[in-house]
Design an enzyme around this catalytic site. Structure first.
Site, short mmCIF file in Angstrom:
data_model
loop_
_atom_site.label_atom_id
_atom_site.label_comp_id
_atom_site.label_asym_id
_atom_site.label_seq_id
_atom_site.Cartn_x
_atom_site.Cartn_y
_atom_site.Cartn_z
N CYS A 61 0.69 -1.35 0.23
CA CYS A 61 0.01 0.08 0.12
C CYS A 61 1.10 1.23 0.11
O CYS A 61 0.60 2.44 -0.65
CB CYS A 61 -1.07 0.09 1.20
SG CYS A 61 -2.27 -1.12 1.13
N ASP A 110 11.37 3.87 5.52
CA ASP A 110 11.27 2.73 5.58
C ASP A 110 12.38 1.88 6.05
O ASP A 110 13.55 2.15 5.72
CB ASP A 110 10.92 1.89 4.16
CG ASP A 110 10.20 0.77 4.14
OD1 ASP A 110 10.69 -0.35 4.68
OD2 ASP A 110 8.75 0.84 3.77
N ASN A 111 12.27 0.96 6.89
CA ASN A 111 13.45 -0.13 7.18
C ASN A 111 13.67 -1.24 6.31
O ASN A 111 14.67 -2.24 6.43
CB ASN A 111 13.24 -0.54 8.72
CG ASN A 111 12.21 -1.43 8.73
OD1 ASN A 111 11.53 -1.75 8.03
ND2 ASN A 111 12.36 -1.99 9.98
N ARG A 115 10.18 -5.52 5.09
CA ARG A 115 9.20 -6.29 4.31
C ARG A 115 10.05 -7.38 3.54
O ARG A 115 9.27 -8.44 3.32
CB ARG A 115 8.02 -5.56 3.67
CG ARG A 115 6.96 -6.08 2.69
CD ARG A 115 6.20 -7.09 3.77
NE ARG A 115 5.21 -7.98 2.94
CZ ARG A 115 5.66 -9.06 2.63
NH1 ARG A 115 6.81 -9.63 2.75
NH2 ARG A 115 4.97 -9.87 2.02
N ASN A 144 6.83 -4.05 17.39
CA ASN A 144 7.30 -3.18 16.35
C ASN A 144 5.99 -2.36 16.09
O ASN A 144 6.20 -0.95 15.74
CB ASN A 144 7.34 -4.24 15.01
CG ASN A 144 7.66 -3.37 13.74
OD1 ASN A 144 8.59 -3.14 13.64
ND2 ASN A 144 6.63 -3.13 12.99
N TYR A 164 -1.83 -9.89 15.36
CA TYR A 164 -1.59 -8.52 14.58
C TYR A 164 -2.80 -7.46 14.72
O TYR A 164 -2.63 -6.26 14.95
CB TYR A 164 -1.66 -8.96 13.08
CG TYR A 164 -2.14 -7.79 12.07
CD1 TYR A 164 -1.37 -6.71 11.93
CD2 TYR A 164 -3.27 -7.95 11.40
CE1 TYR A 164 -1.60 -5.80 11.19
CE2 TYR A 164 -3.68 -6.95 10.59
CZ TYR A 164 -2.83 -5.85 10.60
OH TYR A 164 -3.35 -4.96 9.61
N HIS A 165 -4.06 -8.12 14.67
CA HIS A 165 -5.13 -7.12 14.95
C HIS A 165 -5.31 -6.29 16.25
O HIS A 165 -5.70 -5.50 16.35
CB HIS A 165 -6.42 -8.06 14.49
CG HIS A 165 -6.61 -8.35 13.14
ND1 HIS A 165 -6.45 -9.72 12.74
CD2 HIS A 165 -7.10 -7.63 11.98
CE1 HIS A 165 -6.61 -9.69 11.25
NE2 HIS A 165 -6.94 -8.54 10.87
N LYS A 190 -3.15 -3.45 16.20
CA LYS A 190 -4.04 -2.32 15.60
C LYS A 190 -5.17 -1.72 16.58
O LYS A 190 -5.24 -0.46 16.61
CB LYS A 190 -4.76 -2.86 14.35
CG LYS A 190 -3.72 -3.14 13.39
CD LYS A 190 -3.08 -1.90 12.57
CE LYS A 190 -2.64 -2.29 11.37
NZ LYS A 190 -2.03 -1.02 10.50
N GLN A 247 -9.08 0.03 7.25
CA GLN A 247 -9.20 -0.68 5.94
C GLN A 247 -9.44 -2.05 5.75
O GLN A 247 -9.17 -3.01 6.66
CB GLN A 247 -7.74 -0.40 5.31
CG GLN A 247 -7.69 -0.99 3.79
CD GLN A 247 -6.38 -0.52 3.22
OE1 GLN A 247 -6.41 0.36 2.27
NE2 GLN A 247 -5.24 -1.16 3.48
N ALA A 272 -7.15 -12.66 0.23
CA ALA A 272 -7.87 -13.67 -0.41
C ALA A 272 -8.16 -13.44 -2.08
O ALA A 272 -7.84 -14.25 -2.82
CB ALA A 272 -9.16 -13.39 0.18
N ARG A 313 -7.65 -20.74 11.03
CA ARG A 313 -7.82 -19.66 11.83
C ARG A 313 -9.03 -19.86 12.97
O ARG A 313 -9.86 -20.78 12.62
CB ARG A 313 -8.35 -18.47 11.21
CG ARG A 313 -7.31 -18.07 10.07
CD ARG A 313 -7.56 -16.80 9.40
NE ARG A 313 -6.71 -16.54 8.36
CZ ARG A 313 -6.28 -15.31 8.08
NH1 ARG A 313 -7.15 -14.15 8.54
NH2 ARG A 313 -5.49 -14.95 7.03
#
Length: 384
Positions: free
Chosen positions: A12, A31-32, A35, A118, A181-182, A185, A208, A238, A326
């Site tokens: 993104c 940016d480091n 990714r 992070n 992860y979520h 956020k 998003q 997906a 999941r």
């Protein structure tokens, strides 16, 4: 305006940095480059061959005459972050600089801890750097619809008005995240909300949906500007994943019953939403939340759409319902509001047969780069 895009080498972030530069903003990328490193550690690679960030930026300048400043470093290093902001002096900070994969965060304890440290510490550092030197800058932070989970009531945009025991108040919408992860956020959202309240900062949280597509006006200008496209079981989302699976003749990997419903949007709308948020900044002391998606689909619906589009192109597309790695509801109510960005002028690109054809043809072009060993999910949420 000067806009610093943190995480501007990612999926993104890269598309957004080019879009904003093309729109006339003075853009910097921080940016480091982690990714790319995570791919290397996992033994996977993007479907598309992406050039080093320095060469990407150089090619952009050759094509457009527009320069993008580059700052290579880590936002969890406060000294580096603070120095970068003082050097660049942004009016807006676009924050994509987080580990963004739910499966990656669920690999093991190490990956869960890394994701939370992070993401949460990086965002806290940004908030403190803004407080110290750029209190009037506008933070545009990428959140996720995954913060909300799948409640059995309508999902509002960030806040909900509740009447309880005869009293009424507007409160942050309850969060039911589905991975570490979520959860990171959610922690970010709470921290940003708090910082806006106590320090008078201004921030827009863009929750998003799942992003699909690869081409924007800018990334399609030259092969050197091409965006990454992930298909593996850890970072592949997906619809992108399904199109690549269809192109190589692999059955589409639907987890469980496939009734999981989510918000989706075209990457061309992602970059436009960022632009809209920057053009219409939050007020001082305001933590504003937009739900950033354009359509709702179930995973089974997407698979059937890809199967139909693939068949029309002569591809033999099968659908496999796999055991769900999941822990999530596979059939549920899901009705989320998304009017705020539309009210500010977003004109969505809706998923169409022509777009699916384009994605499938794009996947077909690069299918020789696919490692079939990386397609199936390898990360489980379940206790062993």
């Amino acid at each position: 305006m000067k806009v610093l895009v943190i995480g501007g080498d990612g999926y993104c972030g890269w598309a957004t940095a080019l879009h904003l530069s093309n729109k006339g903003y003075d853009v910097g990328i921080l940016d480091n480059l982690s990714r790319r490193y995570w791919d290397s550690k996992l033994g996977v690679d993007t479907l598309t061959p992406i050039a080093p960030i320095q060469k990407r930026i150089q090619r952009w300048q050759e094509l457009t005459g527009k320069t993008i400043d580059l700052f290579v470093g880590d936002i969890t290093d406060y000294s580096f972050l603070s120095q970068t902001l003082q050097q660049f002096e942004p009016g807006a900070i676009v924050h994509f600089g987080e580990q963004r994969s739910a499966p990656y965060s669920m690999i093991d304890r190490e990956h869960a801890v890394f994701t939370q440290v992070n993401n949460v510490v990086g965002t806290l550092n940004i908030l403190y750097a803004m407080k110290e030197d750029f209190p009037d800058a506008h933070l545009v932070k990428l959140g996720t619809m995954g913060e909300y989970g799948t409640p059995n009531i309508d999902i509002e945009e960030g806040y909900i008005t509740i009447e309880h025991n005869g009293r009424k108040d507007t409160l942050p919408y309850p969060k039911q995240p589905g991975s570490f992860y979520h959860l990171s956020k959610v922690h970010d959202s709470h921290n940003i909300h708090f910082a806006c309240k106590i320090w008078g900062l201004r921030a827009t949280d863009l929750n998003q949906g799942v992003v699909y597509g690869v081409l924007t006006e800018e990334t399609g200008m030259d092969e050197m500007l091409i965006n990454r496209l992930d298909y593996d079981g850890v970072f592949g989302t997906a619809l992108n994943r399904f199109c690549i699976q269809a192109a190589i003749g692999h059955p589409l990997t639907v987890y469980g019953k496939g009734g999981q419903t989510r918000g989706f949007l075209d990457i061309r709308d992602t970059v436009r939403c960022i632009d809209i948020a920057i053009q219409n900044p939050a007020e001082e002391g305001k933590f504003r939340v937009f739900n950033q998606f354009t359509e709702l689909f179930s995973i089974s619906d997407l698979a059937m759409m890809v199967k139909k589009a693939g068949n029309s192109l002569g591809l033999d597309v099968e659908i496999n319902n796999l055991d769900n790695p999941r822990v999530e509801l596979e059939e549920h109510y899901f009705n989320a509001k998304n009017t705020k960005l539309l009210d500010l002028g977003l004109q969505p690109h809706y998923l169409s047969d022509s777009l699916l054809d384009s994605l499938l043809n794009f996947a077909e072009k690069y299918k020789g780069r696919v490692d079939k060993e990386q397609i199936l999910p390898k990360v489980s949420w379940h206790r062993k």
